[in-house]
Design a protein around this motif. Sequence first.
Motif, PDB file in Angstrom:
ATOM      1  N   PRO A 144       0.949  -1.391  -0.021  1.00 39.61           N
ATOM      2  CA  PRO A 144      -0.117   0.068   0.043  1.00 39.61           C
ATOM      3  C   PRO A 144       0.892   1.220  -0.045  1.00 39.61           C
ATOM      4  N   VAL A 145       0.540   2.312  -1.166  1.00 40.98           N
ATOM      5  CA  VAL A 145       1.448   3.488  -1.279  1.00 40.98           C
ATOM      6  C   VAL A 145       0.232   4.699  -1.300  1.00 40.98           C
ATOM      7  N   TYR A 146       0.546   5.636  -0.688  1.00 43.38           N
ATOM      8  CA  TYR A 146      -0.041   6.948  -0.813  1.00 43.38           C
ATOM      9  C   TYR A 146       0.865   8.061  -0.791  1.00 43.38           C
ATOM     10  N   ASP A 147       0.439   9.143  -1.394  1.00 44.88           N
ATOM     11  CA  ASP A 147       0.978  10.517  -1.648  1.00 44.88           C
ATOM     12  C   ASP A 147       1.009  11.204  -0.147  1.00 44.88           C
ATOM     13  N   ASN A 148      -0.183  11.016   0.490  1.00 50.41           N
ATOM     14  CA  ASN A 148      -0.327  11.674   1.824  1.00 50.41           C
ATOM     15  C   ASN A 148      -1.784  10.964   2.417  1.00 50.41           C
ATOM     16  N   VAL A 149      -1.437   9.759   3.333  1.00 48.63           N
ATOM     17  CA  VAL A 149      -2.728   8.977   3.565  1.00 48.63           C
ATOM     18  C   VAL A 149      -3.817   9.599   4.020  1.00 48.63           C
ATOM     19  N   VAL A 150      -3.860  10.885   4.662  1.00 50.46           N
ATOM     20  CA  VAL A 150      -4.942  11.313   5.257  1.00 50.46           C
ATOM     21  C   VAL A 150      -5.593  12.089   4.284  1.00 50.46           C
ATOM     22  N   GLY A 151      -4.867  13.037   3.449  1.00 49.06           N
ATOM     23  CA  GLY A 151      -5.277  13.801   2.536  1.00 49.06           C
ATOM     24  C   GLY A 151      -5.958  12.963   1.310  1.00 49.06           C
ATOM     25  N   ASP A 152      -5.128  11.801   0.867  1.00 51.59           N
ATOM     26  CA  ASP A 152      -5.867  10.723  -0.044  1.00 51.59           C
ATOM     27  C   ASP A 152      -7.284  10.304   0.430  1.00 51.59           C
ATOM     28  N   LEU A 153      -7.332   9.945   1.666  1.00 53.68           N
ATOM     29  CA  LEU A 153      -8.661   9.530   2.129  1.00 53.68           C
ATOM     30  C   LEU A 153      -9.811  10.353   2.188  1.00 53.68           C
ATOM     31  N   LEU A 154      -9.347  11.775   2.678  1.00 51.96           N
ATOM     32  CA  LEU A 154     -10.260  12.814   2.345  1.00 51.96           C
ATOM     33  C   LEU A 154     -10.777  13.158   0.873  1.00 51.96           C
ATOM     34  N   LYS A 155      -9.933  12.993   0.031  1.00 49.21           N
ATOM     35  CA  LYS A 155     -10.358  13.309  -1.375  1.00 49.21           C
ATOM     36  C   LYS A 155     -11.267  12.034  -1.831  1.00 49.21           C
ATOM     37  N   PHE A 156     -10.818  11.023  -1.460  1.00 48.48           N
ATOM     38  CA  PHE A 156     -11.732   9.671  -1.733  1.00 48.48           C
ATOM     39  C   PHE A 156     -13.142   9.870  -1.035  1.00 48.48           C
ATOM     40  N   PHE A 157     -13.420  10.279   0.109  1.00 51.01           N
ATOM     41  CA  PHE A 157     -14.463  10.368   0.711  1.00 51.01           C
ATOM     42  C   PHE A 157     -15.533  11.535   0.076  1.00 51.01           C
ATOM     43  N   GLN A 158     -14.668  12.613  -0.168  1.00 49.35           N
ATOM     44  CA  GLN A 158     -15.450  13.707  -0.866  1.00 49.35           C
ATOM     45  C   GLN A 158     -15.938  13.043  -2.087  1.00 49.35           C
ATOM     46  N   GLU A 159     -15.243  12.269  -2.960  1.00 40.73           N
ATOM     47  CA  GLU A 159     -15.814  11.940  -4.094  1.00 40.73           C
ATOM     48  C   GLU A 159     -16.985  11.025  -3.907  1.00 40.73           C
ATOM     49  N   ARG A 160     -16.829  10.027  -2.893  1.00 37.96           N
ATOM     50  CA  ARG A 160     -18.073   9.103  -2.810  1.00 37.96           C
ATOM     51  C   ARG A 160     -19.096  10.047  -2.368  1.00 37.96           C
ATOM     52  N   ILE A 161     -19.018  10.836  -1.296  1.00 40.48           N
ATOM     53  CA  ILE A 161     -20.142  11.473  -0.859  1.00 40.48           C
ATOM     54  C   ILE A 161     -20.795  12.482  -2.110  1.00 40.48           C
ATOM     55  N   ASP A 162     -20.101  12.974  -3.011  1.00 40.04           N
ATOM     56  CA  ASP A 162     -20.455  13.636  -4.214  1.00 40.04           C
ATOM     57  C   ASP A 162     -21.340  12.708  -4.982  1.00 40.04           C
ATOM     58  N   TRP A 163     -20.891  11.490  -5.315  1.00 38.58           N
ATOM     59  CA  TRP A 163     -21.434  10.596  -6.176  1.00 38.58           C
ATOM     60  C   TRP A 163     -22.684  10.103  -5.419  1.00 38.58           C
ATOM     61  N   LEU A 164     -22.750   9.853  -4.364  1.00 39.71           N
ATOM     62  CA  LEU A 164     -23.924   9.373  -3.726  1.00 39.71           C
ATOM     63  C   LEU A 164     -25.050  10.214  -3.786  1.00 39.71           C
ATOM     64  N   THR A 165     -24.611  11.383  -3.344  1.00 40.66           N
ATOM     65  CA  THR A 165     -25.651  12.454  -3.154  1.00 40.66           C
ATOM     66  C   THR A 165     -26.146  12.680  -4.419  1.00 40.66           C
ATOM     67  N   ALA A 166     -25.155  12.919  -5.591  1.00 42.51           N
ATOM     68  CA  ALA A 166     -25.686  13.368  -6.786  1.00 42.51           C
ATOM     69  C   ALA A 166     -26.702  11.944  -7.373  1.00 42.51           C
ATOM     70  N   SER A 167     -26.541  10.892  -6.805  1.00 39.61           N
ATOM     71  CA  SER A 167     -27.340   9.683  -7.388  1.00 39.61           C
ATOM     72  C   SER A 167     -28.709   9.652  -6.531  1.00 39.61           C
ATOM     73  N   GLY A 168     -29.066  10.683  -5.599  1.00 45.13           N
ATOM     74  CA  GLY A 168     -30.210  10.625  -4.822  1.00 45.13           C
ATOM     75  C   GLY A 168     -30.284  10.024  -3.478  1.00 45.13           C
ATOM     76  N   VAL A 169     -28.879   9.714  -2.999  1.00 44.86           N
ATOM     77  CA  VAL A 169     -28.863   9.249  -1.753  1.00 44.86           C
ATOM     78  C   VAL A 169     -28.743  10.538  -0.581  1.00 44.86           C
ATOM     79  N   ASP A 170     -29.611  10.440   0.310  1.00 46.06           N
ATOM     80  CA  ASP A 170     -29.603  11.677   1.395  1.00 46.06           C
ATOM     81  C   ASP A 170     -28.004  11.395   2.076  1.00 46.06           C
ATOM     82  N   ARG A 171     -27.575  12.673   2.134  1.00 42.33           N
ATOM     83  CA  ARG A 171     -26.409  12.682   2.895  1.00 42.33           C
ATOM     84  C   ARG A 171     -26.287  12.268   4.409  1.00 42.33           C
ATOM     85  N   ASP A 172     -27.334  12.210   4.828  1.00 43.44           N
ATOM     86  CA  ASP A 172     -27.652  12.025   6.457  1.00 43.44           C
ATOM     87  C   ASP A 172     -27.812  10.565   6.430  1.00 43.44           C
TER      88      ASP A 172
END
Length: 268
Positions: A144-172
């Motif tokens: 396992p390799v990361y540029d910055n593990v915390v920063g990379d995970l935060l980007k991943f979560f933001q992408e998943r949140i954006d995708w799910l909410t755009a797909s009609g899944v309530d953020r809450d």
Amino acid sequence: MTPAAIKIMGILNVTPDSFSDGGSFYSFDLAVAHAENLIADGADIIDIGGESTRPFAKPVSLDNELQRTIPIIEAIRRRHRIPISIDTVKAEVARRALAAGADIINDISALRHDPDMLDVVQNSTAAVIVMHMQGTPADMQVNPVYDNVVGDLLKFFQERIDWLTASGVDRDRLILDPGIGFGKTADHNLSILKHLSRFTALGLPVLLAHSRKRFLGELTGLAASQRDQLTAVVSALSVNHGISYLRVHDVASTRLAVRLAEAIAQAE
């Protein structure tokens, strides 16, 4: 401001090969009895998994996973109203688990493994645990390799949140899990634990699933079965980071550790 009370998710693995308790609760009677013990110890949620996600684990067939999990969910639901989580990456398992009485979908692939999982989520009101994993259980610990593990995970979560909410899944409905031990070295895991507040700053509940993980053994030399005290220590330290859920094997020791940590946090 004092932190909100943490909810404890008790782990019920109905698998022959999970990393710390594989085979211990593989039979129906043993699994139901263990669920009763977890509830008696103070679990707020029961998380049921029928496919091992330990490093280098092999996939399980749909039929096997259904046979392992659905009867257990039905049995617990007949006896208790406690929230039940289904730990699966398969859409059909999640669908049938919800029909049997489960309330939460815990998908370690963050809905990336099975394209039909989004449909299950969209057509339910279940909460969804979105976990980060680099690779798959079969290869995630190879290098396992990361540029910055915390920063990379935060980007991943933001992408998943954006995708799910755009797909009609309530953020809450979303719960984030940094995926301790899933495609991470010991150093990566420690960085995540040190910076847990950066994940809770995303404004969603965060689940920490660190129980008995290998990095605890790498740091101390203890076997998986001896790591409950270490798990409790990490659980207590997470209180001041705003963690909402702790997924653990030993509910009783975690409950005591969190109770003490919360009392300290609430003191004048």
